[in-house]
Write a protein that holds these residues in place. Structure first.
Motif, mmCIF file in Angstrom:
data_model
loop_
_atom_site.group_PDB
_atom_site.id
_atom_site.type_symbol
_atom_site.label_atom_id
_atom_site.label_comp_id
_atom_site.label_asym_id
_atom_site.label_seq_id
_atom_site.Cartn_x
_atom_site.Cartn_y
_atom_site.Cartn_z
ATOM 1 N N VAL A 11 0.954 -1.314 0.014
ATOM 2 C CA VAL A 11 -0.344 0.194 -0.487
ATOM 3 C C VAL A 11 0.997 1.423 0.291
ATOM 4 O O VAL A 11 1.421 1.141 0.865
ATOM 5 N N VAL A 12 0.740 1.606 -1.349
ATOM 6 C CA VAL A 12 1.712 3.419 -1.024
ATOM 7 C C VAL A 12 0.645 4.318 -0.842
ATOM 8 O O VAL A 12 -0.315 4.162 -1.247
ATOM 9 N N ILE A 13 0.984 5.590 0.069
ATOM 10 C CA ILE A 13 0.079 6.059 0.214
ATOM 11 C C ILE A 13 0.580 7.831 0.231
ATOM 12 O O ILE A 13 2.096 8.044 0.693
ATOM 13 N N ASP A 14 0.314 8.226 -0.724
ATOM 14 C CA ASP A 14 0.848 10.044 -1.372
ATOM 15 C C ASP A 14 -0.235 11.010 -0.444
ATOM 16 O O ASP A 14 -1.329 10.839 -0.175
ATOM 17 N N ALA A 15 0.822 11.605 0.904
ATOM 18 C CA ALA A 15 0.355 12.563 2.320
ATOM 19 C C ALA A 15 0.268 13.694 1.083
ATOM 20 O O ALA A 15 1.192 14.046 1.231
ATOM 21 N N GLN A 16 -0.412 15.227 1.547
ATOM 22 C CA GLN A 16 -0.278 16.441 1.429
ATOM 23 C C GLN A 16 -0.951 16.409 2.356
ATOM 24 O O GLN A 16 -1.873 16.794 2.460
ATOM 25 N N VAL A 17 -0.550 17.826 3.254
ATOM 26 C CA VAL A 17 -0.999 18.720 4.220
ATOM 27 C C VAL A 17 -0.998 20.060 3.562
ATOM 28 O O VAL A 17 0.333 20.416 2.881
ATOM 29 N N PHE A 18 -2.328 21.121 3.358
ATOM 30 C CA PHE A 18 -2.394 21.751 2.887
ATOM 31 C C PHE A 18 -2.807 23.111 4.097
ATOM 32 O O PHE A 18 -3.607 22.481 5.262
ATOM 33 N N LYS A 19 -2.793 24.322 3.789
ATOM 34 C CA LYS A 19 -2.881 25.390 4.697
ATOM 35 C C LYS A 19 -3.844 26.046 3.681
ATOM 36 O O LYS A 19 -3.899 26.463 2.683
ATOM 37 N N ARG A 20 -4.784 26.755 4.198
ATOM 38 C CA ARG A 20 -6.155 27.796 3.664
ATOM 39 C C ARG A 20 -5.431 28.963 4.110
ATOM 40 O O ARG A 20 -4.905 29.570 5.055
ATOM 41 N N ALA A 21 -5.283 29.259 2.744
ATOM 42 C CA ALA A 21 -3.919 31.077 2.047
ATOM 43 C C ALA A 21 -4.360 31.794 0.640
ATOM 44 O O ALA A 21 -4.009 31.196 0.083
ATOM 45 N N ASN A 22 -5.693 32.210 0.398
ATOM 46 C CA ASN A 22 -6.006 32.643 -0.141
ATOM 47 C C ASN A 22 -6.670 31.494 -1.458
ATOM 48 O O ASN A 22 -5.696 31.299 -2.871
ATOM 49 N N GLY A 23 -7.568 30.562 -0.992
ATOM 50 C CA GLY A 23 -7.212 28.670 -1.660
ATOM 51 C C GLY A 23 -6.245 28.156 -0.569
ATOM 52 O O GLY A 23 -5.774 28.302 0.647
ATOM 53 N N TYR A 24 -5.840 27.100 -0.826
ATOM 54 C CA TYR A 24 -5.587 26.323 0.150
ATOM 55 C C TYR A 24 -4.363 25.555 -0.410
ATOM 56 O O TYR A 24 -3.593 25.412 -1.486
ATOM 57 N N LYS A 25 -3.117 26.567 0.098
ATOM 58 C CA LYS A 25 -2.005 26.074 -0.420
ATOM 59 C C LYS A 25 -1.019 24.691 0.009
ATOM 60 O O LYS A 25 -1.674 24.027 0.994
ATOM 61 N N PRO A 26 -0.237 24.105 -0.264
ATOM 62 C CA PRO A 26 0.322 23.199 -0.130
ATOM 63 C C PRO A 26 1.586 23.665 1.475
ATOM 64 O O PRO A 26 2.408 25.084 1.549
ATOM 65 N N TRP A 27 1.354 23.489 2.569
ATOM 66 C CA TRP A 27 2.076 23.477 3.633
ATOM 67 C C TRP A 27 2.474 22.786 4.149
ATOM 68 O O TRP A 27 1.852 20.786 4.724
ATOM 69 N N LEU A 28 3.555 22.823 4.872
ATOM 70 C CA LEU A 28 5.226 21.520 6.257
ATOM 71 C C LEU A 28 4.622 19.912 5.355
ATOM 72 O O LEU A 28 5.462 20.115 5.872
ATOM 73 N N TYR A 29 3.599 19.961 4.749
ATOM 74 C CA TYR A 29 4.507 18.065 4.501
ATOM 75 C C TYR A 29 3.724 17.583 3.482
ATOM 76 O O TYR A 29 2.618 17.773 3.231
ATOM 77 N N LYS A 30 4.754 17.050 2.375
ATOM 78 C CA LYS A 30 4.599 16.423 0.931
ATOM 79 C C LYS A 30 5.384 15.184 1.103
ATOM 80 O O LYS A 30 6.188 15.882 1.007
ATOM 81 N N GLY A 31 4.329 13.701 1.130
ATOM 82 C CA GLY A 31 6.106 12.806 0.855
ATOM 83 C C GLY A 31 4.651 11.788 0.168
ATOM 84 O O GLY A 31 3.434 11.780 0.217
ATOM 85 N N GLN A 32 5.815 10.402 -0.032
ATOM 86 C CA GLN A 32 4.857 8.932 -0.389
ATOM 87 C C GLN A 32 5.554 7.938 0.958
ATOM 88 O O GLN A 32 6.679 7.753 1.225
ATOM 89 N N PHE A 33 5.026 6.957 1.576
ATOM 90 C CA PHE A 33 5.194 6.107 2.360
ATOM 91 C C PHE A 33 4.202 5.223 2.927
ATOM 92 O O PHE A 33 3.047 5.551 1.412
ATOM 93 N N ASP A 34 5.148 4.186 2.857
ATOM 94 C CA ASP A 34 4.342 2.412 2.431
ATOM 95 C C ASP A 34 4.137 2.621 3.291
ATOM 96 O O ASP A 34 3.897 1.763 4.780
ATOM 97 N N GLY A 35 2.098 2.106 3.198
ATOM 98 C CA GLY A 35 1.950 1.417 4.554
ATOM 99 C C GLY A 35 2.011 1.019 5.202
ATOM 100 O O GLY A 35 1.486 0.550 6.828
ATOM 101 N N CYS A 36 1.517 -0.706 4.416
ATOM 102 C CA CYS A 36 2.260 -1.727 5.194
ATOM 103 C C CYS A 36 2.917 -1.823 5.795
ATOM 104 O O CYS A 36 3.491 -2.159 6.759
ATOM 105 N N ARG A 37 4.424 -0.793 5.453
ATOM 106 C CA ARG A 37 5.491 -1.196 5.776
ATOM 107 C C ARG A 37 5.309 0.030 7.824
ATOM 108 O O ARG A 37 6.046 -0.635 8.753
ATOM 109 N N PHE A 38 4.654 1.168 7.436
ATOM 110 C CA PHE A 38 4.343 1.769 8.312
ATOM 111 C C PHE A 38 3.309 1.153 9.849
ATOM 112 O O PHE A 38 3.954 1.351 10.883
ATOM 113 N N LEU A 39 3.107 0.168 9.383
ATOM 114 C CA LEU A 39 1.771 -0.497 10.357
ATOM 115 C C LEU A 39 2.798 -1.164 11.057
ATOM 116 O O LEU A 39 2.387 -1.926 11.951
ATOM 117 N N LYS A 40 3.955 -1.765 10.523
ATOM 118 C CA LYS A 40 4.217 -2.671 10.605
ATOM 119 C C LYS A 40 5.699 -2.183 11.710
ATOM 120 O O LYS A 40 5.846 -2.924 12.762
#
Length: 225
Positions: A11-40
């Protein structure tokens, strides 16, 4: 609610955190991680933080693969002590962690050494106008089993709770016997079970007398839709 109709791995998960500023703009984190590895083994600090926010309210509680079970949890536990001179039961109860996760906790003391043979009669029952025998009924010598595991069903049951217990050596046993924070995990059983309510009975006898019987009730639900 969603149901995985087939086992899920890789399970590959693309995750991104946005912050509202004249619309939602990328903020703090954008990345990809292995969901199965994370749960292990959890990694990436921000993902760990987000997972902790939802962990108590979800059934994401074991490594991959994920299959179709929506509920696989304990519903009741009873310990019947037949010899209070030899055995002292301090705790035998469930603890609700979340809606779909319940842990079993057992704490007892063997006041005198217990040695070969220790007969364990195990039986799995399914609820159908009362609890009726289902799938297996077997007798094993627990001391012989702890020395060298045998009987496929007994091995399966033992693997379910081994890491949560202090059952780690052969007989004789004396003193504390503990099962702590044991919960049911779908990845520990080879095949899905039919939806239903079940009862696992383990009756322990030694010195040619019944000593203690544990009755653990659990539910398995494949799909709530």
């Amino acid at each position: 609610m969603a149901t995985a109709l087939h086992p899920v791995n890789d399970v590959v998960i693309d995750a991104q955190v946005f912050k509202r500023a004249n619309g939602y703009k990328p903020w703090l984190y954008k990345g990809q991680f292995d969901g199965c590895r994370f749960l292990k083994k959890a990694y990436i600090p921000l993902v760990i933080f987000i997972f902790k926010l939802i962990k108590d309210y979800t059934n994401l509680n074991h490594p991959c693969p994920y299959v179709e079970a929506v509920i696989f949890k304990f519903t009741n536990a009873v310990c019947e002590n037949h010899n209070k001179t030899w055995i002292t039961v301090h705790k035998c109860r469930l603890r609700a962690i979340s809606r779909n996760k319940t842990t079993f906790n057992l704490n007892l003391t063997l006041n005198y050494p217990v040695d070969h043979p220790v007969n364990v009669k195990g039986q799995l029952l399914q609820k159908a106008n009362g609890y009726k025998p289902w799938l297996f009924s077997a007798n094993i010598d627990a001391c012989r089993f702890m020395k060298r595991a045998y009987n496929p069903v007994a091995i399966l049951v033992f693997k379910l709770f081994k890491e949560y217990s202090n059952f780690n050596h052969s007989c004789p046993y004396v003193g504390p016997v503990i099962i702590q924070d044991f919960y049911l995990r779908v990845d520990k059983i080879p095949n899905a079970m039919p939806t239903g309510d079940y009862l696992l009975v383990l009756a322990f006898s030694f010195s040619k007398k019944p000593q203690i019987t544990t009755k653990v009730y659990f539910a398995f639900v494949e799909d709530l839709l």
